[in-house]
Design a protein around this motif. Sequence first.
Motif, PDB file in Angstrom:
ATOM      1  N   LYS A 102       0.834  -1.203   0.000  1.00 16.19           N
ATOM      2  CA  LYS A 102       0.000   0.000   0.000  1.00 16.19           C
ATOM      3  C   LYS A 102       0.869   1.254   0.000  1.00 16.19           C
ATOM      4  O   LYS A 102       0.556   2.224  -0.688  1.00 16.19           O
ATOM      5  N   THR A 103       1.953   1.265   0.748  1.00 18.13           N
ATOM      6  CA  THR A 103       2.839   2.418   0.801  1.00 18.13           C
ATOM      7  C   THR A 103       3.475   2.658  -0.564  1.00 18.13           C
ATOM      8  O   THR A 103       3.528   3.791  -1.045  1.00 18.13           O
ATOM      9  N   VAL A 104       3.948   1.599  -1.208  1.00 16.09           N
ATOM     10  CA  VAL A 104       4.560   1.733  -2.536  1.00 16.09           C
ATOM     11  C   VAL A 104       3.553   2.296  -3.538  1.00 16.09           C
ATOM     12  O   VAL A 104       3.900   3.139  -4.369  1.00 16.09           O
ATOM     13  N   LEU A 105       2.296   1.853  -3.442  1.00 13.70           N
ATOM     14  CA  LEU A 105       1.264   2.288  -4.396  1.00 13.70           C
ATOM     15  C   LEU A 105       0.605   3.604  -4.016  1.00 13.70           C
ATOM     16  O   LEU A 105      -0.138   4.167  -4.818  1.00 13.70           O
ATOM     17  N   GLY A 106       0.830   4.093  -2.808  1.00 18.43           N
ATOM     18  CA  GLY A 106       0.203   5.341  -2.377  1.00 18.43           C
ATOM     19  C   GLY A 106      -1.242   5.166  -1.948  1.00 18.43           C
ATOM     20  O   GLY A 106      -2.042   6.088  -2.050  1.00 18.43           O
ATOM     21  N   ILE A 107      -1.597   3.991  -1.441  1.00 13.48           N
ATOM     22  CA  ILE A 107      -2.973   3.711  -0.989  1.00 13.48           C
ATOM     23  C   ILE A 107      -3.102   4.106   0.468  1.00 13.48           C
ATOM     24  O   ILE A 107      -2.323   3.667   1.308  1.00 13.48           O
ATOM     25  N   ARG A 108      -4.104   4.910   0.780  1.00 12.23           N
ATOM     26  CA  ARG A 108      -4.287   5.431   2.136  1.00 12.23           C
ATOM     27  C   ARG A 108      -5.398   4.739   2.924  1.00 12.23           C
ATOM     28  O   ARG A 108      -5.737   5.169   4.002  1.00 12.23           O
ATOM     29  N   LYS A 109      -5.993   3.695   2.405  1.00 16.32           N
ATOM     30  CA  LYS A 109      -7.086   2.995   3.089  1.00 16.32           C
ATOM     31  C   LYS A 109      -6.534   2.154   4.233  1.00 16.32           C
ATOM     32  O   LYS A 109      -5.922   1.110   4.003  1.00 16.32           O
TER      33      LYS A 109
END
Length: 121
Positions: free
Chosen positions: A97-104
């Motif tokens: 998620k951090t690599v992809l920029g996902i904030r959920k």
Amino acid sequence: MRRAVVVFKNTASQRQHWLAPLLKDGFRHCGVAVEAEDYWVFVDPNPDCIRFRVPALKNYDLAGYFRDQGFSTVELETTGAEVRVPLVVSNCVGVVKTVLGIRKFAIITPYQLYKYLRSLK
């Protein structure tokens, strides 16, 4: 925008995560490959360390390769936006998620991440 391939699988390591039996079969681990210049860079978060590999040139069908190996994949475009949250779960999903920029924040298992990414298509 950069292409990314998220790969879902069962862990092959001898030392499985203690929650692995509770996770959905085929979705006990995940990693992500992102385009970087002329190459794919694969980020593989493991309990002992995060491994980085350069498996292929960017024109190689990396998603197809992983699917041929029996893994589930999701291909997407990502901006690689910075994630600024006070708390990130330190597991394979948190790293992806951090690599992809996902904030959920509520996405904590590989299968939840898979369902979320599929819903974006």
